[in-house]
Write a protein that holds these residues in place. Structure first.
Motif, mmCIF file in Angstrom:
data_model
loop_
_atom_site.group_PDB
_atom_site.id
_atom_site.type_symbol
_atom_site.label_atom_id
_atom_site.label_comp_id
_atom_site.label_asym_id
_atom_site.label_seq_id
_atom_site.Cartn_x
_atom_site.Cartn_y
_atom_site.Cartn_z
ATOM 1 N N LEU A 1 0.317 -1.260 -0.027
ATOM 2 C CA LEU A 1 0.285 -0.151 -0.090
ATOM 3 C C LEU A 1 0.973 1.083 0.269
ATOM 4 N N LEU A 2 1.797 1.021 0.982
ATOM 5 C CA LEU A 2 2.619 1.760 0.880
ATOM 6 C C LEU A 2 4.144 1.939 1.796
ATOM 7 N N LYS A 3 4.808 2.984 1.513
ATOM 8 C CA LYS A 3 5.958 2.840 2.091
ATOM 9 C C LYS A 3 6.947 3.965 2.781
ATOM 10 N N TYR A 4 7.638 3.910 3.915
ATOM 11 C CA TYR A 4 8.409 4.947 4.429
ATOM 12 C C TYR A 4 9.940 4.545 4.751
ATOM 13 N N PHE A 5 10.651 5.026 4.104
ATOM 14 C CA PHE A 5 12.051 4.818 3.957
ATOM 15 C C PHE A 5 12.745 6.218 4.709
ATOM 16 N N SER A 6 12.957 7.155 4.534
ATOM 17 C CA SER A 6 12.884 8.645 4.822
ATOM 18 C C SER A 6 12.420 10.150 4.977
ATOM 19 N N GLY A 7 12.519 10.918 4.879
ATOM 20 C CA GLY A 7 11.651 12.370 4.369
ATOM 21 C C GLY A 7 10.932 12.642 5.252
ATOM 22 N N ASP A 8 9.946 13.131 4.746
ATOM 23 C CA ASP A 8 8.415 13.628 5.059
ATOM 24 C C ASP A 8 7.775 12.367 5.748
ATOM 25 N N PRO A 9 7.503 12.228 6.997
ATOM 26 C CA PRO A 9 6.649 11.811 7.455
ATOM 27 C C PRO A 9 5.259 10.997 7.623
ATOM 28 N N LEU A 10 4.902 12.303 6.711
ATOM 29 C CA LEU A 10 3.799 12.089 6.087
ATOM 30 C C LEU A 10 3.779 11.071 4.473
ATOM 31 N N VAL A 11 3.246 10.171 4.533
ATOM 32 C CA VAL A 11 3.271 9.150 3.447
ATOM 33 C C VAL A 11 2.436 9.165 2.132
ATOM 34 N N LYS A 12 1.802 9.396 1.205
ATOM 35 C CA LYS A 12 0.763 9.071 0.882
ATOM 36 C C LYS A 12 0.611 7.290 -0.365
ATOM 37 N N GLY A 13 0.213 6.983 -0.268
ATOM 38 C CA GLY A 13 -0.102 5.697 -0.878
ATOM 39 C C GLY A 13 -0.710 4.981 -2.247
ATOM 40 N N ILE A 14 -1.023 3.970 -2.524
ATOM 41 C CA ILE A 14 -2.425 3.732 -3.520
ATOM 42 C C ILE A 14 -4.082 3.892 -2.851
ATOM 43 N N LYS A 15 -4.502 3.977 -3.216
ATOM 44 C CA LYS A 15 -6.552 3.904 -3.278
ATOM 45 C C LYS A 15 -6.770 4.970 -1.546
ATOM 46 N N GLY A 16 -5.890 5.920 -2.383
ATOM 47 C CA GLY A 16 -6.036 6.628 -1.209
ATOM 48 C C GLY A 16 -5.824 6.864 0.186
ATOM 49 N N PHE A 17 -4.966 6.161 0.728
ATOM 50 C CA PHE A 17 -4.288 5.582 1.892
ATOM 51 C C PHE A 17 -3.042 6.744 2.109
ATOM 52 N N GLU A 18 -2.973 7.261 3.204
ATOM 53 C CA GLU A 18 -1.766 7.473 3.814
ATOM 54 C C GLU A 18 -1.627 7.116 5.093
ATOM 55 N N ALA A 19 -0.315 7.552 5.630
ATOM 56 C CA ALA A 19 -0.361 6.770 6.877
ATOM 57 C C ALA A 19 1.230 7.902 7.059
ATOM 58 N N GLU A 20 1.551 8.315 8.512
ATOM 59 C CA GLU A 20 2.414 9.483 9.233
ATOM 60 C C GLU A 20 2.894 8.184 10.216
ATOM 61 N N PHE A 21 4.452 8.515 9.730
ATOM 62 C CA PHE A 21 5.584 8.054 10.478
ATOM 63 C C PHE A 21 5.385 8.806 12.171
ATOM 64 N N ILE A 22 5.673 8.919 13.331
ATOM 65 C CA ILE A 22 5.809 9.717 14.720
ATOM 66 C C ILE A 22 7.401 8.766 15.240
ATOM 67 N N LYS A 23 7.929 9.537 15.194
ATOM 68 C CA LYS A 23 8.728 8.752 15.537
ATOM 69 C C LYS A 23 9.506 7.881 17.354
ATOM 70 N N SER A 24 8.719 9.528 17.888
ATOM 71 C CA SER A 24 9.125 9.744 18.737
ATOM 72 C C SER A 24 7.971 8.918 19.293
ATOM 73 N N LYS A 25 6.703 8.337 18.792
ATOM 74 C CA LYS A 25 6.055 7.685 18.853
ATOM 75 C C LYS A 25 6.261 6.038 18.503
ATOM 76 N N PHE A 26 7.078 5.983 17.878
ATOM 77 C CA PHE A 26 7.422 4.706 17.536
ATOM 78 C C PHE A 26 6.417 4.255 16.779
ATOM 79 N N SER A 27 5.402 4.975 16.083
ATOM 80 C CA SER A 27 4.491 4.303 15.310
ATOM 81 C C SER A 27 4.146 5.499 13.982
ATOM 82 N N PHE A 28 2.617 4.333 13.761
ATOM 83 C CA PHE A 28 2.939 4.291 12.097
ATOM 84 C C PHE A 28 1.544 4.284 11.280
ATOM 85 N N ASN A 29 0.822 4.864 11.877
ATOM 86 C CA ASN A 29 -0.871 4.126 11.730
ATOM 87 C C ASN A 29 -1.187 4.964 10.029
ATOM 88 N N LEU A 30 -2.169 4.317 9.955
ATOM 89 C CA LEU A 30 -2.617 4.137 8.877
ATOM 90 C C LEU A 30 -4.072 4.937 8.402
#
Lengths: 118, 111
Positions: free
Chosen positions: A47-76
């Protein structure tokens, strides 16, 4: 050992509702993060992936996820789900594998089954 | 597109049989993986390989072995199948881009 937690095992939504699926990981180093989807009877798709850069990642089919390093989270998230989003969703994180090779293996969460009713 | 092909979609084997699951990828990827997928447990890594003839145990290697004689092929072997190995088996490969491509899976039933 590295681990990934998906808090919601089953989610039921009506069409047009907003979606947020939680994902937390335990790993103190640099991470690569992924969300995969498995539609009924089909194979896993990225669906999507995060490697580096902008912590808000946009994927296919309208999905997005946000990487929050301080919370060790990557919610879809998705603002408005459709019946066709009914599927199982897996969060995954790269973990260090064999020492000195830089090789990384993928560790998965237990998955969240999403059912969207029309 | 990268293609990962698993030789069988469905398999039924008897307890005690030796079972071979085959996986082939066509993009010259260095890394290949075998996972099993079970309801409520997600995907668990059985074995992986980062080069020909190289293999490493994953999280649940017991009862399994692997073979990687050629770069494109990674085989999972169940030495003596048991009913608790009934599962969906997924093969994946990855290259330097760190993305993973999965095969369509083999649903194995051990009776």
């Amino acid at each position: 050992a590295q681990s990934v937690s998906q808090h919601n095992h089953h989610v039921i939504l009506s069409e047009a509702a907003s979606l947020e699926l939680g994902c937390n990981y335990s790993y103190g180093g640099t991470v690569n993060l992924f969300w995969y989807v498995q539609y009924p009877g089909q194979h896993l798709q990225l669906l999507l992936k995060y490697f580096s850069g902008d912590p808000l990642v946009k994927g296919i089919k309208g999905f997005e996820a946000e990487f929050i390093k301080s919370k060790f989270s990557f919610n879809l998230r998705k603002p408005s789900v459709q019946w066709s989003d009914t599927a199982e969703y897996f969060c995954a994180v790269n973990a260090q594998g064999v020492q000195n090779t830089g090789f990384q293996k993928l560790v998965f969460g237990t998955g969240t089954r999403l059912l969207v009713s029309p | 597109d990268v293609k990962v092909t698993q030789s069988s979609r469905y398999l039924v084997k008897r307890t005690g049989e030796k079972v071979f699951l085959e996986c082939v990828q066509d993009m010259d990827h260095e890394n290949m993986f075998w996972y099993r997928q079970d309801p409520g447990l997600g995907l668990r890594l059985i074995y992986f390989s980062y080069d020909v003839k190289m293999k490493e145990k994953g999280d649940i290697p017991e009862g399994y072995s692997v073979s990687r004689e050629k770069k494109e092929r990674f085989s999972l072997i169940l030495e003596s199948a048991s009913t608790n190995q009934t599962s969906m088996y997924l093969c994946a490969s990855s290259g330097t881009s760190r993305g993973y491509t999965f095969g369509s899976g083999t649903r194995l039933t051990v009776v």
